[in-house]
Write a protein that holds these residues in place. Structure first.
Motif, PDB file in Angstrom:
ATOM      1  N   THR A 176     128.798  41.390  13.504  1.00  0.00           N
ATOM      2  CA  THR A 176     128.875  41.704  12.066  1.00  0.00           C
ATOM      3  C   THR A 176     128.241  43.059  11.728  1.00  0.00           C
ATOM      4  O   THR A 176     128.254  43.479  10.571  1.00  0.00           O
ATOM      5  CB  THR A 176     128.140  40.630  11.241  1.00  0.00           C
ATOM      6  OG1 THR A 176     126.770  40.583  11.671  1.00  0.00           O
ATOM      7  CG2 THR A 176     128.793  39.273  11.409  1.00  0.00           C
ATOM      8  N   GLU A 205     125.553  43.607   5.817  1.00  0.00           N
ATOM      9  CA  GLU A 205     126.425  42.676   6.548  1.00  0.00           C
ATOM     10  C   GLU A 205     126.650  41.395   5.751  1.00  0.00           C
ATOM     11  O   GLU A 205     127.419  40.527   6.181  1.00  0.00           O
ATOM     12  CB  GLU A 205     125.788  42.323   7.901  1.00  0.00           C
ATOM     13  CG  GLU A 205     125.510  43.524   8.781  1.00  0.00           C
ATOM     14  CD  GLU A 205     124.685  43.147  10.011  1.00  0.00           C
ATOM     15  OE1 GLU A 205     125.067  42.218  10.739  1.00  0.00           O
ATOM     16  OE2 GLU A 205     123.623  43.801  10.229  1.00  0.00           O
ATOM     17  N   TYR A 220     130.187  44.744   0.484  1.00  0.00           N
ATOM     18  CA  TYR A 220     130.934  43.484   0.552  1.00  0.00           C
ATOM     19  C   TYR A 220     130.905  42.823  -0.825  1.00  0.00           C
ATOM     20  O   TYR A 220     129.958  43.056  -1.605  1.00  0.00           O
ATOM     21  CB  TYR A 220     130.273  42.558   1.581  1.00  0.00           C
ATOM     22  CG  TYR A 220     130.628  42.862   3.026  1.00  0.00           C
ATOM     23  CD1 TYR A 220     131.650  43.753   3.355  1.00  0.00           C
ATOM     24  CD2 TYR A 220     129.956  42.229   4.067  1.00  0.00           C
ATOM     25  CE1 TYR A 220     131.976  44.009   4.689  1.00  0.00           C
ATOM     26  CE2 TYR A 220     130.286  42.465   5.395  1.00  0.00           C
ATOM     27  CZ  TYR A 220     131.292  43.369   5.696  1.00  0.00           C
ATOM     28  OH  TYR A 220     131.614  43.615   7.012  1.00  0.00           O
ATOM     29  N   HIS A 244     132.062  36.323   3.850  1.00  0.00           N
ATOM     30  CA  HIS A 244     133.111  36.068   2.851  1.00  0.00           C
ATOM     31  C   HIS A 244     134.467  36.053   3.549  1.00  0.00           C
ATOM     32  O   HIS A 244     134.600  36.539   4.676  1.00  0.00           O
ATOM     33  CB  HIS A 244     133.069  37.140   1.761  1.00  0.00           C
ATOM     34  CG  HIS A 244     133.277  38.516   2.302  1.00  0.00           C
ATOM     35  ND1 HIS A 244     132.302  39.205   2.980  1.00  0.00           N
ATOM     36  CD2 HIS A 244     134.360  39.321   2.303  1.00  0.00           C
ATOM     37  CE1 HIS A 244     132.772  40.381   3.359  1.00  0.00           C
ATOM     38  NE2 HIS A 244     134.021  40.472   2.971  1.00  0.00           N
ATOM     39  N   ARG A 249     127.310  46.783  10.977  1.00  0.00           N
ATOM     40  CA  ARG A 249     128.073  47.888  10.402  1.00  0.00           C
ATOM     41  C   ARG A 249     127.295  49.192  10.503  1.00  0.00           C
ATOM     42  O   ARG A 249     126.322  49.410   9.788  1.00  0.00           O
ATOM     43  CB  ARG A 249     128.355  47.618   8.917  1.00  0.00           C
ATOM     44  CG  ARG A 249     129.014  46.281   8.657  1.00  0.00           C
ATOM     45  CD  ARG A 249     129.109  46.019   7.162  1.00  0.00           C
ATOM     46  NE  ARG A 249     130.220  46.725   6.545  1.00  0.00           N
ATOM     47  CZ  ARG A 249     130.333  46.935   5.231  1.00  0.00           C
ATOM     48  NH1 ARG A 249     129.379  46.544   4.400  1.00  0.00           N
ATOM     49  NH2 ARG A 249     131.384  47.572   4.757  1.00  0.00           N
ATOM     50  N   GLY A 288     131.308  38.920   8.110  1.00  0.00           N
ATOM     51  CA  GLY A 288     129.987  39.122   7.534  1.00  0.00           C
ATOM     52  C   GLY A 288     128.994  38.125   8.081  1.00  0.00           C
ATOM     53  O   GLY A 288     129.358  37.136   8.725  1.00  0.00           O
TER      54      GLY A 288
END
Lengths: 426, 426, 426, 426
Positions: free
Chosen positions: A404, A212, A365, A216, A406, A201
């Protein structure tokens, strides 16, 4: 990434000009095509991205819209901003004309310039910067869509029109120059990964979409990732050995999808004897064996992976490897108008060439928070029923993609430049 | 009707020029709109009518097609002539461009001219004349469709574009000049008819479609025909008294159609307080009470007739009255761009103004024989599931319609200029 | 036909008992099958016909419904009588059970008996007689539907269940006893008709549906009618010579229907080598060459007629010939449970054997008036989009059909016992 | 869980008998209902579970099927075992009858008994045990489906039939005895969880589906889980405050789903003034405020969570809490025939009462391997497009569910007993 105000204006102008440059080879008639609800006309992309700046940047700064009634036409999906043109009917908008849209784009650019000029010195305007960044990333996304959408429209014309002349592919030293029959397929290697507790992330100040964030920790079992994308040679083996007719290779819904559509090859492709012929932005051509297979649905990517004794990676597995690599590859305007073979032993093609389907469904997330207001509808509300794709394609504007990043589409979607990379448990 | 060869060339040029003139107010973008499968883009109409002459006239005379690959694009429904562009996807044909179509039209006209020139003196070519007549009648049909189709497309644009400026309606002395509120509705009279053994259908040498032949006798019971079309005032009463929600007024399939579509008014129309507002080729306007109600489906026409204590006429009943009248009325370019009120006591509006739904299903006449070859697909193969309409509309080219003329559409169709005339048993 | 009150009661009991007898071979599970929206479960037919008497006969005579809440379940399509069970969901009514329906039928019969007893002596009740006649004709229609519907349901069961044992076909002296290979096809003769001004439709006191009235004159051109139905031998020739793949034989919508369904033979039939195998109420069997081809759609009937160089008759043409013949033929319980060959030189098979598609769309006769109230929904509201069929089938109860009788179905319907008779212009 | 051979036979008999006991209140007509493709008739469930033992246990042990042609009818989705009855047409199988299925069940049980008897002593048959366990778990799943499917079918009957008498709810001391208006809603508590590296998934010898394996580590951020399910009181607030009409609460596809269906409440439920009335296995009743809201789609569960300022848990979050709790709760036959309120402060309702939608899409665990052969089609091929649910419902047979158990359905599904539990980031 340097997002200093000065750069912001020049970056703004660069992005806006690229949109117009991409539309340039297309007539007003071409620019109004829409071949399916998921696609939009090129003119609509040009208008919608402009509406975005007018609505989210200029409007709140006291500048009312130039054509208030156009909001209905060019709002894409923002419920908070009211009703809008039915999506499957965007091609019914012959008016405003392509010329009127061009004029509107210039007018908005003229209004945006003073806003961006010297933004760096106006501390009170710091909050504006991420919004401008979002507007630019948004327009870059539509640049890729503009091209995939016109390709889809052209594919329905029996004259098989080309967006660009094949000649534009003959960039010296690109692998595409090799004739298909000469092309040896570079061996696929397995890149071993130890896994363990890793971070994924986006963190820090650089621009990233809300989906994004936050960064974590996740725990990965040991795994291996393929050094390159699945190739045309591997696709041919899948077809030749009856892959499209072997139920055990497919997810149940994938098999339904294959049968309902009578599918025998990926979108835009077909076998002609031993050759795999594809339609693309330069018209029809034979794809080389060492090129990656593209325009795969998730179902196809998954079935081919099973056929090859492997599986698709999760997005965390992909990201963990990609984090260590430079964001380089065959991106928009850095190579020919079609997917190209990997060079060298790899790891290669993680960025650019083709979006890679992952085994991960698109989900928030831990700690995800969408932005307040209409802009919060950008990403979060689509977090069901879709699969994550990673890495960008040869139509993704340079500077747009990250480790990162998506992307997400429904499993049946093929009109994007989508490919497959294998993974397996260690 | 004089069909002497010399006239044929000049009539050919006149018809062909009218098509181009009708397309002129429309941009290339406008000309490529297709709002539903039943409609076609204006550009496609221009090309298809040209393909007709190239295929049926020039081809058999040894002149091969200029662009052989265009046959796939512009064949409408002739099975004998091979596969063709999927009908709902005609708007995906941005190429050939509007400009290329214009050039092609000129080229075909240049080839047709010598063929038509002096045709009268070439006895060996007599068989050609009916084919040319058919090609012209065919193009006239597409002229009307061109206008109804662009109207339908424009109706989906929230900007409500006008094909023609409202100013073009202000022709001196037309009833449309009267403001709606002033308009008294002229009384409807019943025209009594004795019936008996009458002849219907086309005979003689004048051009007529195959579906109008052969002339034959039918027996009519005594009946009465209304002197004018059903008016907006009568439609308003139907709406006001809950006609759209009264099952007993509707055919069973009509009721399903109303409910499935949540319909409350004819296509392009809506009540605004006491006013009936309609969208048409000059944009939105209030319709006068004494104008005819148009854009009715057969279901609506039938329900309104029931509501008014009457029924629709059969096509034989209509034709018997029409035979005695001159072919005069509000046809294309003879009045404003919308339906206009009747003048005088009538019988009026039988020709022009609006196509009149009849109670007769479209079926072959006794002794009907379709032509041999592909041209035989023109009419006969559609003789199921449709209703006959008679008389032409304000968008029908002058000289096109006759008392024996049989138009036909499915009962749910509304995008043509369709109205209702009442009848009743004597 | 004698409709004296005394006869009415005995006829009532006879009709009601036949329904129960037809349902007897079927288990409660069988009786609740519904294979498509156009079909209804056997139990539903038994209940709906009972509801008809309760609603239209007993209700107005002051006898409230026994189960008021069942009205919702068993109203078929009477808008005037309120909402009702969704038609495609009639098979969801496991309750009331078959046993409860049987009890209800007995209860209603017990209430009807005193009403019908001595009806002849009660002049004040004369108006009741046609309503009872309608109820009986209505139940007879549902007897035929009950059988065609359970056949359709059984056709979807891979076990191919039989409604009746094949043994029940071995009635001495019926043509079905001949083995198919022995069967010579009796030659078809053309029956010449002069035409002219003839009368059609029902007159007089005997029962007839409203759609058969009023009798009126029509003018017929000279024509010829085939002496028998189109045979399996002729169907085989159509199939063998590629009829299903020859566009020129089909109406345009018929061709779409063939292609959409990938059709190669009529419903329930298939070629197995040289044999034409059909599924019917006694299970699967080979159809003899001299049997009529049944389960044809209108599209198929029309295409086969074209293939054979003829056309389908109009309903007036058919009726004119039928008027002169006795109402005799293979009707329900007068022969085996499948269509049988013609006997003798004919004219034959006009009544019974198979409903005959005509070239006439279902439309009101001149002067047609539906009854007042809910009962007026019986016929008139279906007068669009359907074709008329004539003559009854081997599943039509004896005494039900007449020369003036008009059956009607949509052109694609095949699950009724439908065949084709040829006609041609003289 | 003790899976010693002796226990296996008695457990086999117990499970098989429960299926028959659950079907007992239903007539053969009831048992053949199918209200939508996702549901199956009760009789089909009884047959399919029997087919499972015959096919996967008896067949490979040399015992051929009793009715070989029934394999086509009762194969559900195993591609490796050939073609099968079309799923939406399972209710067309009136034959074999319910009685024949009962006989077949007894025959199979008689064949299974010797196989299971003394299985513990036959080391060479050890491999059989997991297959028997699978067969039993499979039949337990169909027991729950049998009930949810008949409920759905009954919901379409205007008579609102009850599967069980309301009296069967009046078990002493159950919360359902309290009248709805008296019911205070027990406060929801947040159960704080530290997260970190935890283990999820099934390990060890006890039976578990392949999709629960292998156990593996995942990293959880700190979070909080709600002590109970979302209640009817909370659902009422959502409805009252316009939740179904507030776009910002919904996922984009959820909003489309709401609008397309015109939804105003969960399945089987509706507001009547202040009361929330639900249809269930005992007919219609008012649901108490402190009962959990059930028959939610994932879309509704997600929207209600957003409305309440929370989110749904991931399946890992849920499992981590559930691992520490005994598998106790309102399961099949342990309470009334509807969802019941939580007792005490909780954590409660994790097992039984209602399946809980999670935020996790159904995907393979790292290292997942489906079994070889047809049995491998059990779980893995459905791993796309669905969401995981956890914990079982009041219709789940006791002994069936576990902390690691993964149920899965498409997001729009409501006919299962599905509810929502809230979670939030710590």
């Amino acid at each position: 990434m340097d997002a200093a105000p000065k750069t912001l204006l020049s970056r703004y102008l660069e992005v806006r000009r690229r949109t117009e440059r991409l539309a340039e080879p297309l007539s007003p008639e071409d620019q109004n095509l829409q071949s399916m609800p998921e696609c939009s006309p090129v003119k609509w992309h040009r208008a919608h991205t402009t509406w975005f700046f007018e609505t989210f940047l200029l409007g709140p700064r006291g500048q009312p819209p130039i054509h208030p009634e156009w909001g209905f036409l060019y709002n894409s999906y923002y419920e908070a901003l009211g009703p809008r043109q039915s999506r499957p009917q965007r091609s019914l908008l012959s008016r405003p004309s392509a010329e009127e849209i061009a004029r509107w784009r210039r007018q908005i650019d003229e209004r945006m310039a003073p806003l961006l000029e010297g933004l760096e010195d106006r501390e009170e305007d710091a909050a504006l910067i991420p919004l401008v960044e979002l507007g630019l990333a948004h327009e870059e996304q539509h640049q890729e869509l503009l091209l995939t959408d016109v390709l889809n429209a052209f594919s329905h014309n029996a004259l098989k029109p080309a967006y660009a002349p094949p000649a534009s592919d003959t960039v010296p030293d690109t692998p595409a120059l090799r004739s298909p029959s000469d092309a040896p397929v570079s061996a696929m290697r397995w890149l071993p990964q130890e896994g363990g507790l890793v971070t994924r992330g986006a963190s820090g100040d650089g621009f990233a979409f809300d989906n994004e964030r936050p960064a974590h920790r996740v725990f990965l079992q040991p795994y291996q990732l393929a050094s390159r994308l699945v190739s045309v040679a591997e696709l041919k083996a899948f077809i030749r050995e009856g892959g499209y007719h072997t139920p055990s290779l497919w997810l149940s819904e994938g098999l339904e999808w294959v049968r309902a559509g009578g599918r025998e090859a990926p979108l835009y492709g077909r076998m002609e004897g031993e050759a795999y012929v594809v339609f693309g932005l330069t018209g029809e051509r034979e794809a080389g064996d060492d090129e990656p297979a593209v325009h795969l649905s998730f179902y196809e990517a998954d079935a081919i992976a099973t056929f090859l004794g492997a599986r698709l990676p999760t997005e965390a597995e992909w990201e963990h490897v990609a984090q260590a690599l430079p964001v380089e590859g065959h991106l928009l305007e850095s190579g020919p108008w079609h997917a190209t073979p990997p060079r060298g032993p790899g790891p290669s093609q993680l960025f650019g060439t083709a979006w890679e389907w992952t085994r991960s469904a698109y989900a928030p997330y831990p700690g995800f928070r969408p932005a307040a207001g209409a802009i919060g509808e950008y990403n979060g509300k689509f977090m069901v029923h879709q699969q994550v794709l990673r890495g960008g394609s040869y139509l993704t504007p340079p500077g747009h993609v990250r480790a990162t990043y998506r992307n997400f589409w429904h499993p049946h979607v093929q009109f994007q430049v989508t490919g497959a990379r294998l993974a397996r448990d260690a």
